[in-house]
Every structure is written in structure tokens, then in C-alpha cells.
Design a protein around this motif. Structure first.
Motif, PDB file in Angstrom:
ATOM      1  N   ASP A  69       0.852  -1.187   0.000  1.00 17.12           N
ATOM      2  CA  ASP A  69       0.000   0.000   0.000  1.00 17.12           C
ATOM      3  C   ASP A  69       0.894   1.245   0.000  1.00 17.12           C
ATOM      4  O   ASP A  69       1.626   1.487   0.964  1.00 17.12           O
ATOM      5  N   VAL A  71       0.242   4.309   0.490  1.00 14.47           N
ATOM      6  CA  VAL A  71      -0.061   5.257   1.563  1.00 14.47           C
ATOM      7  C   VAL A  71       0.576   4.795   2.872  1.00 14.47           C
ATOM      8  O   VAL A  71       1.100   5.605   3.640  1.00 14.47           O
ATOM      9  N   ARG A  72       0.557   3.487   3.129  1.00 11.81           N
ATOM     10  CA  ARG A  72       1.234   2.982   4.337  1.00 11.81           C
ATOM     11  C   ARG A  72       2.735   3.258   4.247  1.00 11.81           C
ATOM     12  O   ARG A  72       3.357   3.631   5.236  1.00 11.81           O
ATOM     13  N   MET A  85      -1.440   6.526  11.795  1.00 13.55           N
ATOM     14  CA  MET A  85      -1.768   5.288  11.083  1.00 13.55           C
ATOM     15  C   MET A  85      -1.508   4.051  11.938  1.00 13.55           C
ATOM     16  O   MET A  85      -2.333   3.135  11.994  1.00 13.55           O
ATOM     17  N   TRP A 117      -6.700   8.065   3.983  1.00 13.59           N
ATOM     18  CA  TRP A 117      -6.570   6.731   4.578  1.00 13.59           C
ATOM     19  C   TRP A 117      -7.221   6.725   5.961  1.00 13.59           C
ATOM     20  O   TRP A 117      -7.963   5.806   6.311  1.00 13.59           O
TER      21      TRP A 117
END
Length: 189
Positions: A69, A71-72, A85, A117
Motif C-alpha cells: 500500500d 499510503v502505508r 496510522m 486513509w
């Protein structure tokens, strides 16, 4: 606070961890960074709260750095994004994440994917822009700060208008500002 509550503190700094363990001998104090917490703690906590570190500090957490991912992976590039997160991963469904963070988390256009997210996984409970001089006397810094409170919602199906605003930025008085605060100036203290 509730004496029945199980409290676990994570503190990376050894001296601060020692002080915490002396101040709260009945609580668990783990002197380690959040990036080293075991996967068994995912979905474990009811509440995670902190005045999280500020700055463009990257962290190595294999669950983020090696993730498919994007975004992670981006989340590990800035410590404030990472704390949000990672904490969403660690709270149970319905659990709360309440942080004082730098305004950059909400105001930077670069952080838009991270805010999206977060809003896809959490309800925005509150966002308050704090005074720029809040930490001047005690910490010797004039960084702009926000209080952001999120509630994890694994069954979330869409975003509210305020949550959509929180994902965007605009301009307020010539300064890049989170659109939520532009539309809700009453949330600026």
C-alpha cells in the motif's frame, strides 16, 4: 481515571520511561518505540493518546516500509503520520485515537493521501486548532498544533462532509490550511 483500566505506556526515551515507571508503578511502561510493538497488539487498545513527536523524521516499521500500500509506505516518512496510522491499527473497532500533532499533518497537501486513509477507517470526532504559542513556556517552541480525535470504524461506508473537508487543503489568509478549519473557524482557538 478508572483504577480498573489496564494502562500501557510506550516511551522511547529511557529517562522519561524511568520517570513514568516511578510515577505510575501500577501501570506497564515499555521503554521502546511504537515501531517495535508486536503485531499481537493490533486491535488491542481502547484509547491511544499522546502529544506525538513533531518533525520530518522517518521510521522503519516493516509493516509500513515493506507494505504494498503506497499510503502505508508514505506513512513511515513523517513521524506524525506514522503515529496516526499505526495507532489506528492498534485500537479496536470503536476505539479512540486522540493526539496533539503539528498543523502540518492537517495542512500539508502532501499528507492528503494519509488523511484520506484515516478518514476511510475512522470517524472524525473532533479537530481543534490550538494556539501557536501553546508550548512556548514549557517546551520552548512555537509550532502550530492541532488536537485531532478519531474513532475507528471498520464498517464505515462513506465520509461525512466534515471528513471530506478534513482530507483537503485550501488557503486561509494567504496560508495553506486544512479545509475543515477554513469552514469551521470556530474550531480555531
Amino acid at each position: 481515571y478508572n483504577e480498573e483500566a489496564e494502562i500501557t505506556c510506550f516511551e522511547k526515551d529511557p529517562m522519561t520511561g524511568l520517570i513514568l515507571s516511578r510515577l505510575y508503578p501500577d501501570d506497564t511502561v515499555r521503554v521502546q518505540g511504537l515501531e517495535t510493538i508486536e503485531p499481537a497488539y493490533e486491535g488491542h487498545f481502547d484509547l491511544i493518546t499522546s502529544n506525538i513527536p513533531f518533525g520530518d523524521v522517518s521510521l522503519f516499521d516493516p509493516a509500513f516500509s515493506n507494505s504494498r500500500d503506497p499510503v502505508r509506505r508514505q506513512g513511515a516518512w513523517a513521524i506524525h503520520n506514522y503515529f496516526f496510522m499505526k495507532s489506528v491499527d492498534l485500537v479496536r473497532d470503536g476505539g479512540l485515537v486522540a493526539f496533539i500533532t503539528s498543523q502540518g499533518m492537517a495542512d500539508s497537501e502532501r499528507n492528503k493521501p494519509v488523511r484520506e486513509w484515516l478518514m476511510e477507517r475512522c470517524d472524525l470526532v473532533a479537530a481543534v486548532r490550538l494556539p501557536n504559542n501553546l508550548f512556548t513556556d514549557n517546551a520552548g517552541t512555537e509550532v502550530g498544533s492541532d488536537l485531532v480525535i478519531l474513532q475507528k470504524d471498520t464498517r464505515k461506508e462513506g465520509l461525512t462532509e466534515d471528513e471530506r473537508l478534513f482530507t483537503r487543503t485550501g488557503t486561509l489568509r494567504g496560508v495553506s490550511t486544512n479545509s475543515y478549519f477554513i469552514e469551521h473557524e470556530e474550531q480555531i482557538v
